[in-house]
Design an enzyme around this catalytic site. Structure first.
Site, mmCIF file in Angstrom:
data_model
loop_
_atom_site.group_PDB
_atom_site.id
_atom_site.type_symbol
_atom_site.label_atom_id
_atom_site.label_comp_id
_atom_site.label_asym_id
_atom_site.label_seq_id
_atom_site.Cartn_x
_atom_site.Cartn_y
_atom_site.Cartn_z
ATOM 1 N N SER A 136 -19.611 -1.489 -2.331
ATOM 2 C CA SER A 136 -18.511 -1.663 -1.372
ATOM 3 C C SER A 136 -18.292 -3.146 -1.116
ATOM 4 O O SER A 136 -19.161 -3.834 -0.574
ATOM 5 C CB SER A 136 -18.824 -0.957 -0.061
ATOM 6 O OG SER A 136 -17.909 -1.419 0.922
ATOM 7 N N HIS B 214 -15.708 -0.159 -4.832
ATOM 8 C CA HIS B 214 -15.339 0.677 -3.682
ATOM 9 C C HIS B 214 -14.657 -0.219 -2.648
ATOM 10 O O HIS B 214 -15.253 -1.186 -2.167
ATOM 11 C CB HIS B 214 -16.581 1.355 -3.091
ATOM 12 C CG HIS B 214 -16.282 2.278 -1.952
ATOM 13 N ND1 HIS B 214 -15.815 3.565 -2.139
ATOM 14 C CD2 HIS B 214 -16.358 2.108 -0.609
ATOM 15 C CE1 HIS B 214 -15.626 4.143 -0.957
ATOM 16 N NE2 HIS B 214 -15.938 3.270 -0.007
ATOM 17 N N ASP C 38 -21.133 7.819 1.205
ATOM 18 C CA ASP C 38 -20.687 6.515 1.698
ATOM 19 C C ASP C 38 -21.290 6.197 3.063
ATOM 20 O O ASP C 38 -20.939 6.821 4.066
ATOM 21 C CB ASP C 38 -19.153 6.528 1.775
ATOM 22 C CG ASP C 38 -18.583 5.153 2.071
ATOM 23 O OD1 ASP C 38 -19.359 4.187 2.156
ATOM 24 O OD2 ASP C 38 -17.343 5.062 2.200
ATOM 25 N N HIS D 180 -10.744 3.629 -0.556
ATOM 26 C CA HIS D 180 -11.087 4.541 0.545
ATOM 27 C C HIS D 180 -10.221 4.170 1.748
ATOM 28 O O HIS D 180 -10.448 3.147 2.388
ATOM 29 C CB HIS D 180 -12.589 4.371 0.844
ATOM 30 C CG HIS D 180 -13.083 5.161 2.006
ATOM 31 N ND1 HIS D 180 -14.307 4.930 2.590
ATOM 32 C CD2 HIS D 180 -12.534 6.199 2.703
ATOM 33 C CE1 HIS D 180 -14.493 5.773 3.590
ATOM 34 N NE2 HIS D 180 -13.425 6.547 3.688
ATOM 35 N N MET E 65 -18.911 11.039 4.379
ATOM 36 C CA MET E 65 -19.342 9.882 5.168
ATOM 37 C C MET E 65 -20.726 10.168 5.739
ATOM 38 O O MET E 65 -20.923 11.163 6.442
ATOM 39 C CB MET E 65 -18.366 9.612 6.314
ATOM 40 C CG MET E 65 -16.998 9.123 5.888
ATOM 41 S SD MET E 65 -16.999 7.687 4.793
ATOM 42 C CE MET E 65 -17.909 6.482 5.770
ATOM 43 N N ASP F 19 -12.653 -0.589 0.894
ATOM 44 C CA ASP F 19 -12.513 0.069 2.199
ATOM 45 C C ASP F 19 -11.343 -0.500 2.994
ATOM 46 O O ASP F 19 -11.400 -1.637 3.456
ATOM 47 C CB ASP F 19 -13.810 -0.124 3.001
ATOM 48 C CG ASP F 19 -14.952 0.690 2.433
ATOM 49 O OD1 ASP F 19 -14.806 1.919 2.342
ATOM 50 O OD2 ASP F 19 -15.990 0.094 2.076
ATOM 51 N N MET G 15 -9.158 4.422 5.346
ATOM 52 C CA MET G 15 -9.524 4.857 6.703
ATOM 53 C C MET G 15 -8.351 4.487 7.592
ATOM 54 O O MET G 15 -8.433 3.592 8.435
ATOM 55 C CB MET G 15 -10.827 4.169 7.137
ATOM 56 C CG MET G 15 -12.053 4.756 6.442
ATOM 57 S SD MET G 15 -13.485 3.665 6.485
ATOM 58 C CE MET G 15 -13.159 2.702 5.015
ATOM 59 N N MET H 69 -9.112 -0.346 6.332
ATOM 60 C CA MET H 69 -9.215 0.105 7.737
ATOM 61 C C MET H 69 -8.037 -0.427 8.538
ATOM 62 O O MET H 69 -7.664 -1.592 8.396
ATOM 63 C CB MET H 69 -10.500 -0.428 8.363
ATOM 64 C CG MET H 69 -11.751 -0.039 7.599
ATOM 65 S SD MET H 69 -13.197 -0.761 8.384
ATOM 66 C CE MET H 69 -14.470 -0.229 7.232
HETATM 67 C C1 DX5 Z 1 -17.849 2.393 6.130
HETATM 68 C C2 DX5 Z 1 -17.328 2.161 4.728
HETATM 69 C C3 DX5 Z 1 -18.421 1.988 3.754
HETATM 70 C C4 DX5 Z 1 -19.293 0.780 3.988
HETATM 71 C C5 DX5 Z 1 -20.634 1.065 3.422
HETATM 72 O O1 DX5 Z 1 -16.803 2.705 6.970
HETATM 73 O O2 DX5 Z 1 -16.532 3.250 4.308
HETATM 74 O O3 DX5 Z 1 -17.927 1.997 2.413
HETATM 75 O O4 DX5 Z 1 -18.777 -0.398 3.460
HETATM 76 O O5 DX5 Z 1 -21.480 0.032 3.751
HETATM 77 P P1 DX5 Z 1 -23.056 0.198 3.768
HETATM 78 O O6 DX5 Z 1 -23.474 0.616 2.407
HETATM 79 O O7 DX5 Z 1 -23.543 -1.167 4.152
HETATM 80 O O8 DX5 Z 1 -23.395 1.254 4.801
HETATM 81 ZN ZN ZN Z 2 -16.020 3.493 2.105
#
Ligand code: DX5
Ligand code: ZN
Length: 215
Positions: A7, A32, A174, A65, A136, A34, A67, A36
């Site tokens: 990620s 990956h 994740d 991903h 998750m 993320d 969110m 948000m």
């Molecule tokens: C959390 C993200 C993850 C995050 C994982 O909301 O979706 O992808 O970056 O990070 P680690 O592996 O540090 O928990």
């Molecule tokens: Zn993620």
């Protein structure tokens, strides 16, 4: 062998090129990414503009991903930015089936993410239409959190559902994945490991990726 999806949320944003070069030369399979929005989750990360840069920095799969609320408003932008997989949250989609149709019609693989409280059984009538489930294992919004143990039970339930229906759907985990808990995650039936802090805060990230890959 598992699919390893570091990620980039945990990368060094002052020197992303170095982290991309490291990933490209490593045995990592997917980026990956993320996204948000500060509404679906209490944090804001990045959007299509940065994904477009990552797309140009790698030939690896860009696993995006989302969110965010109302992901249908942005699916085309993420396609244009270069996303290969687009994952939306079940909790953010009133018309999930329509969202999946939209993602497929744009030519991307479609994923559904479940928050820790959302039961695997809620996938019963959508699982045959998707390519990936992202379970998750922390509450989404931040990297570096602790793995929620109940996830292991959810992985087993999901593996059973997928196998009984003879489907070919990835199970991606994740949040809070470490070298210590990854073996039990894989044994429970997952095949994609997302890892943020475990990879990017390791003394040797390339070596950490190889260790996860060889589990
Ligand atoms: C959390 C993200 C993850 C995050 C994982 O909301 O979706 O992808 O970056 O990070 P680690 O592996 O540090 O928990
Ligand atoms: Zn993620």
């Amino acid at each position: 062998m598992p699919i390893i999806a570091p990620s980039l949320l945990s990368a060094n944003f002052l020197d992303l090129k170095a982290d991309c070069d490291m990933l490209n030369a490593s045995t990592a399979d997917w980026y990956h990414l993320d996204v948000m929005d500060g509404r679906f989750v209490p944090n804001i990360s990045f959007g299509p503009m940065l994904i477009d840069f990552f797309r140009r920095a790698t030939t690896k799969v860009c696993d995006v991903h989302l969110m965010i609320q109302e992901p249908e408003r942005y699916a085309e932008q993420f396609k244009n930015a270069g996303a290969d997989n687009l994952t939306v949250h079940m909790e953010a989609c009133t018309h999930l089936h329509r969202n999946i149709q939209q993602i497929h019609s744009l030519g991307m693989k479609a994923g559904v993410a479940l928050n820790p409280h959302t039961p695997v059984s809620s996938l019963q009538d959508i699982i045959q239409d998707i390519d990936l489930v992202c379970l998750m294992s922390v509450n989404p919004g931040f990297g570096g959190q602790k793995f929620i143990p109940q996830t292991l039970e959810k992985i087993k339930q999901l593996r059973k559902m997928i196998d009984e229906k003879r489907l070919n759907v990835h199970i991606e985990i994740d949040g809070g994945v470490t070298l210590e808990n990854a073996p039990s995650i894989l044994a429970a039936g997952a095949d994609v490991l997302v890892a943020g802090n475990t990879v990017f805060k390791a003394a040797d990230p390339t070596e950490m990726i190889s260790k996860l890959k060889s589990l």
